[in-house]
Design a protein around this motif. Structure first.
Motif, PDB file in Angstrom:
ATOM      1  N   VAL A 178      13.260  -9.992 -21.599  1.00  0.00           N
ATOM      2  CA  VAL A 178      14.340  -8.896 -20.649  1.00  0.00           C
ATOM      3  C   VAL A 178      13.985  -9.426 -19.669  1.00  0.00           C
ATOM      4  O   VAL A 178      13.453 -10.841 -19.873  1.00  0.00           O
ATOM      5  N   LEU A 179      14.156  -8.624 -18.509  1.00  0.00           N
ATOM      6  CA  LEU A 179      14.502  -9.022 -17.041  1.00  0.00           C
ATOM      7  C   LEU A 179      13.139  -9.157 -16.874  1.00  0.00           C
ATOM      8  O   LEU A 179      12.602  -8.149 -16.387  1.00  0.00           O
ATOM      9  N   VAL A 180      12.963 -10.575 -15.709  1.00  0.00           N
ATOM     10  CA  VAL A 180      11.385 -10.625 -15.281  1.00  0.00           C
ATOM     11  C   VAL A 180      11.286 -11.395 -14.127  1.00  0.00           C
ATOM     12  O   VAL A 180      12.242 -12.210 -13.650  1.00  0.00           O
ATOM     13  N   LYS A 227       5.531   0.827 -11.494  1.00  0.00           N
ATOM     14  CA  LYS A 227       6.297   1.466 -11.884  1.00  0.00           C
ATOM     15  C   LYS A 227       7.955   2.006 -10.829  1.00  0.00           C
ATOM     16  O   LYS A 227       7.401   2.593 -10.695  1.00  0.00           O
ATOM     17  N   GLY A 228       8.994   2.104 -11.815  1.00  0.00           N
ATOM     18  CA  GLY A 228       9.856   3.255 -11.592  1.00  0.00           C
ATOM     19  C   GLY A 228      10.430   2.621 -10.478  1.00  0.00           C
ATOM     20  O   GLY A 228      10.498   1.239  -9.635  1.00  0.00           O
ATOM     21  N   ARG A 229      11.681   3.191  -9.742  1.00  0.00           N
ATOM     22  CA  ARG A 229      12.460   2.751  -8.553  1.00  0.00           C
ATOM     23  C   ARG A 229      11.830   2.703  -7.187  1.00  0.00           C
ATOM     24  O   ARG A 229      11.324   3.141  -7.114  1.00  0.00           O
ATOM     25  N   THR A 282      17.506  -3.555  -1.047  1.00  0.00           N
ATOM     26  CA  THR A 282      18.407  -2.842  -2.626  1.00  0.00           C
ATOM     27  C   THR A 282      17.607  -2.196  -3.308  1.00  0.00           C
ATOM     28  O   THR A 282      16.030  -2.206  -2.890  1.00  0.00           O
ATOM     29  N   LEU A 283      18.071  -1.534  -3.681  1.00  0.00           N
ATOM     30  CA  LEU A 283      17.108  -0.739  -5.265  1.00  0.00           C
ATOM     31  C   LEU A 283      16.227  -1.598  -6.673  1.00  0.00           C
ATOM     32  O   LEU A 283      17.557  -1.585  -6.963  1.00  0.00           O
ATOM     33  N   LEU A 284      15.306  -1.797  -6.981  1.00  0.00           N
ATOM     34  CA  LEU A 284      15.048  -2.370  -8.464  1.00  0.00           C
ATOM     35  C   LEU A 284      14.415  -0.974  -8.934  1.00  0.00           C
ATOM     36  O   LEU A 284      13.543  -0.571  -8.163  1.00  0.00           O
ATOM     37  N   GLU A 285      14.370  -1.009 -10.321  1.00  0.00           N
ATOM     38  CA  GLU A 285      13.770  -0.597 -11.041  1.00  0.00           C
ATOM     39  C   GLU A 285      12.805  -1.235 -11.914  1.00  0.00           C
ATOM     40  O   GLU A 285      13.371  -1.801 -12.690  1.00  0.00           O
ATOM     41  N   VAL A 310       6.869  -9.071 -13.687  1.00  0.00           N
ATOM     42  CA  VAL A 310       7.258  -7.634 -13.610  1.00  0.00           C
ATOM     43  C   VAL A 310       8.374  -7.210 -14.441  1.00  0.00           C
ATOM     44  O   VAL A 310       8.893  -8.572 -14.100  1.00  0.00           O
ATOM     45  N   GLU A 311       8.480  -6.735 -15.282  1.00  0.00           N
ATOM     46  CA  GLU A 311       9.931  -6.251 -15.611  1.00  0.00           C
ATOM     47  C   GLU A 311      10.961  -5.823 -14.608  1.00  0.00           C
ATOM     48  O   GLU A 311      10.429  -4.629 -14.339  1.00  0.00           O
ATOM     49  N   VAL A 312      12.093  -6.395 -14.676  1.00  0.00           N
ATOM     50  CA  VAL A 312      13.254  -5.913 -13.499  1.00  0.00           C
ATOM     51  C   VAL A 312      13.923  -4.941 -14.691  1.00  0.00           C
ATOM     52  O   VAL A 312      14.627  -5.535 -15.691  1.00  0.00           O
TER      53      VAL A 312
END
Length: 415
Positions: A345-347, A357-359, A373-376, A385-387
């Motif tokens: 996964v993207l990390v 967690k979350g946006r 910008t926004l990341l979830e 942390v997972e992106v």
């Protein structure tokens, strides 16, 4: 008469005008650049931490505060209200099994023990006395039976004689009746005496049984008092480290009060405390990472304690290396309970810029600028942390604190 201006002079003048224009434009651009730098906010590259999005693995973890505790620990309590008579050891020293640590005042226990022994001796005398009295009563009753048997034989002989004489008319009917009644009376008395033997035996046996029961009770009380007396000499229950001890001679101790604690040496586990908000995610057997000063020890959840206190729940964690020399009793450690695992996964490296967690907003770094910008974000193990969305592999983001410019859209990064 006017003369024509030479070509060289005209060329020189054009060059001067062109140079002046270039210098004017350069000055204008320089001023604009300076104003732009003065107006647009920026941040020094040395003051931020930037990390790159990449593919990797991440464990979803729950953070907890932990403390190192011995796997085996025993406490020694005071057997009753007393005081410390003598102290023979000090906290922190290694002790051997059975080693004398301290002595408690045992005078009251000894007095109680002597009183019980006196009561036991009285009961023993009572049992012996009852036995003697029963033998005497039985002897007296046996003698009375022998005499009654003789009287019965004599009364029967007299009755037979009166019967024969009555047939001849030599005695009256009254005499015959009297002799018959004497026989009956002697038979009744004999039966009573024989029954008295059994009654005496049963009554005495009941009294002896009651006395022996009291003996047994007293013997148990004596054993208990002897045990309490032995407990006044506080000894190490096993070989280990003496971690706690009442050190002040003469100090009063209550019944059941802890007077000494001995812990096993170099064999530890971890007690972790975390919010009961995570209680449903916890299971026995879950992997655990215990960290202290950059060193990580693996373990597993052994026990989830059922009691919740002040909104917190406790776990007991067994370590794969319980004898690790780094471990110390009562050492505080960071505990990460692994509740899930994700691969490929993207990390991105974890940092203070991210909050759970979350946006959430983040700053992407491109061409010397940081763009809002926004990341979830998803799972996190405290290091990465997972992106979930909002970024591609290779993109770079500020992971350090962004509080100073969190409300801005663009930030200039100064080298």
């Amino acid at each position: 008469m006017d003369q024509a201006i030479g070509i060289d002079i005209l060329r020189h003048r054009r060059l001067l005008r062109l140079g002046s224009g270039i210098l004017l434009c350069a000055g204008f651009l320089g001023a604009a650049w300076g104003i732009n730098r003065a107006v647009r906010p920026g941040v020094d590259a040395a003051d931020i931490v930037v990390a790159e999005v990449r593919r990797g693995t991440v464990d979803n973890t729950i953070n907890a505060a932990g403390v190192v505790i011995p796997v085996h620990e025993e406490v020694v309590s005071s057997p009753g209200m007393s005081r410390v008579a003598r102290v023979l050891a000090k906290p922190g020293q290694q002790v051997k099994q059975g080693e004398l640590l301290l002595e408690l005042d045992d005078r009251e226990i000894r007095l109680a023990l002597e009183s019980l022994k006196e009561q036991l001796a009285q009961q023993e005398n009572k049992v012996a006395t009852l036995g003697i009295e029963m033998e005497q009563k039985l002897k007296q009753t046996a003698s009375a039976i022998e005499l009654l048997e003789i009287d019965l034989q004599a009364s029967r002989a007299l009755r037979e004689r009166n019967r024969k004489l009555r047939e001849s008319g030599l005695v009256s009917g009254q005499d015959l009746l009297t002799s018959e009644l004497n026989v009956q009376r002697n038979e009744v008395q004999l039966r009573q005496q024989r029954a008295l033997i059994e009654d005496t035996r049963r009554a005495t046996a009941g009294s002896i049984a009651a006395a022996k029961l009291q003996q047994a009770i007293l013997q148990k009380q004596i054993v208990r008092q002897e045990s309490l007396l032995e407990q006044t000499r506080v000894r190490a229950p096993f070989s280990g480290m003496l971690t706690s001890l009442v050190e002040e001679a003469g100090a009063s101790v209550a019944a059941g009060q802890l007077v000494a604690r001995v812990s096993e040496l170099n064999n530890y586990r971890v007690e972790a405390t975390l919010s009961d908000f995570h209680a449903r995610q916890l299971e026995v057997g879950q992997p655990v990472r215990v960290e202290q000063n950059g060193e990580v020890l693996a373990g597993r959840v052994h026990t989830i304690l059922p009691e919740i206190q002040n909104g917190s729940i406790k776990l007991l964690v067994d370590l794969e290396q319980p004898h690790n020399p780094m471990l110390r009793n009562k050492m505080r450690v960071d505990v990460n309970v692994v509740t899930g695992h994700k691969a490929d996964v993207l990390v991105i490296d974890s940092g203070t810029a991210f909050n759970g967690k979350g946006r959430q907003p983040a700053f992407a770094v491109r061409d010397g600028m940081a763009h809002r910008t926004l990341l979830e974000l998803g799972a996190s193990d405290g290091k990465v942390v997972e992106v979930v969305s909002g970024a591609r592999p290779g993109e770079r983001f500020i992971v350090s604190g962004t509080g100073a410019f969190k409300d801005l859209d663009n930030i200039r990064i100064s080298q």
